[in-house]
Scaffold this active site. Structure first.
Site, PDB file in Angstrom:
ATOM      1  N   TYR A  86      -9.044  -9.780   5.987  1.00  0.00           N
ATOM      2  CA  TYR A  86     -10.143 -10.777   5.331  1.00  0.00           C
ATOM      3  C   TYR A  86      -9.623 -12.325   5.007  1.00  0.00           C
ATOM      4  CZ  TYR A  86     -13.837  -7.266   5.302  1.00  0.00           C
ATOM      5  OH  TYR A  86     -14.933  -6.241   5.711  1.00  0.00           O
ATOM      6  N   LYS A 127      -8.217  11.212 -23.006  1.00  0.00           N
ATOM      7  CA  LYS A 127      -9.564  10.364 -22.706  1.00  0.00           C
ATOM      8  C   LYS A 127      -9.553   9.864 -21.340  1.00  0.00           C
ATOM      9  CE  LYS A 127      -7.237   6.263 -24.131  1.00  0.00           C
ATOM     10  NZ  LYS A 127      -7.136   5.138 -25.230  1.00  0.00           N
TER      11      LYS A 127
END
Length: 383
Positions: free
Chosen positions: A274, A53
């Protein structure tokens, strides 16, 4: 996996596509095969399936499936119908592809057209699959899932007893097996494991004798009582540790090498990234690399973890950005690292589970989040 000190993930010189990429994701198909064989040996006479999957946990079902088929795997599981349809082209004609989510209403004919086996999770799915079989004059194959204590998928006890009492829908399908799923298999001592196994045995006894499947990766390591006729490993095939807290028995499958974009020397007290969440403690050499949270390296990995170069850890400094991470490369000798060089984020020194821990998550999430911007290098299968 490739040598951790090499400038590239293999002895071969990089091609143009690799040179353009900000990072290289190496995927060892031979290691996936070896992991499947190890699990199959542990299972003995029980069949070892493979869960593919989410595009084989992000590693590429088109490449992984043929390697597993060559190793001897005959049973495959996906989550969605469209995954099963795509997978059919990459496995032998006789391979069995099971769809864990079953069929959404109106897609039953498409599922049958591609020779897929739905996992029936509810009375509604059972009724629709049975109706298609009746309309076509033949019983269509399916697995039946029972909820044994996870409250996620499968027939409840009341649902199952009602279906058995009515009998018509069950008689109209070709049940190939009965399955359930363990909630706490990665905690061997958890009482839920024995409780779910007991409940599984009690509920499947209400049905005619059918092959049974209870375990995925971690459940295989709970012992033969949990093996039944088939197990469905996923993450363990791709190198994730099925037994957290113990030595990982699986071979590593992935390696992630990121390219250095820029190097700079900065003084003590320099704010980094940041929000200025980090400052250099002393004079430092910083390396900015071309991987960020858009590439599946979580922002939660800010100011934790490290990359590696020539066996030396280069700590993550500041926040992880969308497309870049800043590393403290001060521990390297002058001139050891250069712009364009590759440093290792996932590899021999820090495996997928350890990176997950650095980022406050699990190896599964890191693995399935690895982005599509990487240049992918597939290391050849062994068979």
């Amino acid at each position: 996996m490739p040598d951790s000190t090499a400038p590239y993930p293999s002895s071969a010189l990089p091609d143009a596509a690799e040179m353009r990429a900000g990072a290289v994701l190496s995927i060892d198909l031979g290691a996936i095969q070896a992991n499947w064989r190890l699990l199959q040996a542990r299972l003995g006479s029980a069949a070892c399936a493979a869960v593919l999957k989410a595009d084989a946990y992000g590693l590429g079902a088109a490449q992984v499936a043929p390697a597993l088929a060559a190793a001897g795997c005959e049973n495959f599981f996906v989550a969605h119908l469209h995954e099963g349809i795509a997978l059919r082209a990459h496995v032998p004609a006789g391979a069995r592809i099971h769809v864990l989510h079953g069929c959404f209403a109106g897609t039953e004919a498409e599922c049958a057209a591609h020779d897929l086996i739905p996992v029936l999770n509810s009375p509604g799915q059972l009724a629709a699959w049975a109706a298609l079989g009746v309309a076509r004059g033949r019983r269509l194959p399916a697995l039946i899932q029972i909820d044994t204590g996870m409250a996620r998928f499968g027939f409840t006890e009341a649902d199952l007893k009602a279906a058995i009492a009515d009998g018509r829908a069950l008689a109209a399908i070709d049940p190939r097996g009965v399955m359930s799923h363990l909630a706490c298999a990665d905690e061997p001592g958890h009482p839920a494991n024995a409780a779910q196994r007991a409940r599984f045995d009690a509920l499947r006894a209400l049905l005619p004798p059918l092959p049974a499947s209870l375990s995925a990766s971690s459940g295989i390591f709970l012992g033969p009582d949990f093996h039944y006729q088939m197990a469905r490993p996923g993450a363990a095939l791709y190198g994730v540790n099925p037994s957290p807290g113990e030595m990982n028995p699986m071979r590593p499958v992935v390696r992630l090498d990121a390219r250095v974009i820029q190097l700079r020397d900065v003084p003590a007290g320099t704010p980094v990234g940041y929000g200025h969440t980090a400052r250099t403690a002393g004079p430092a050499r910083l390396a900015t690399i071309a991987v960020g949270y858009a590439d599946g390296y979580p922002r939660a990995g800010s100011n934790t973890g490290a990359a590696w170069f020539a066996g030396v850890p280069l700590p993550v400094l500041g926040r992880v950005s969308m497309d870049s991470i800043i590393l403290d490369a001060s521990a390297l000798p002058e001139g050891a690292l250069h712009e364009g060089a590759l440093v290792t984020l996932i590899g021999p020194q820090r495996d997928i589970d350890a990176v997950g821990a650095d980022c406050g998550t699990i190896g599964y999430e890191i693995l399935t989040s690895l982005g599509r911007r990487y240049h992918r290098r597939y290391i050849a299968a062994e068979a």
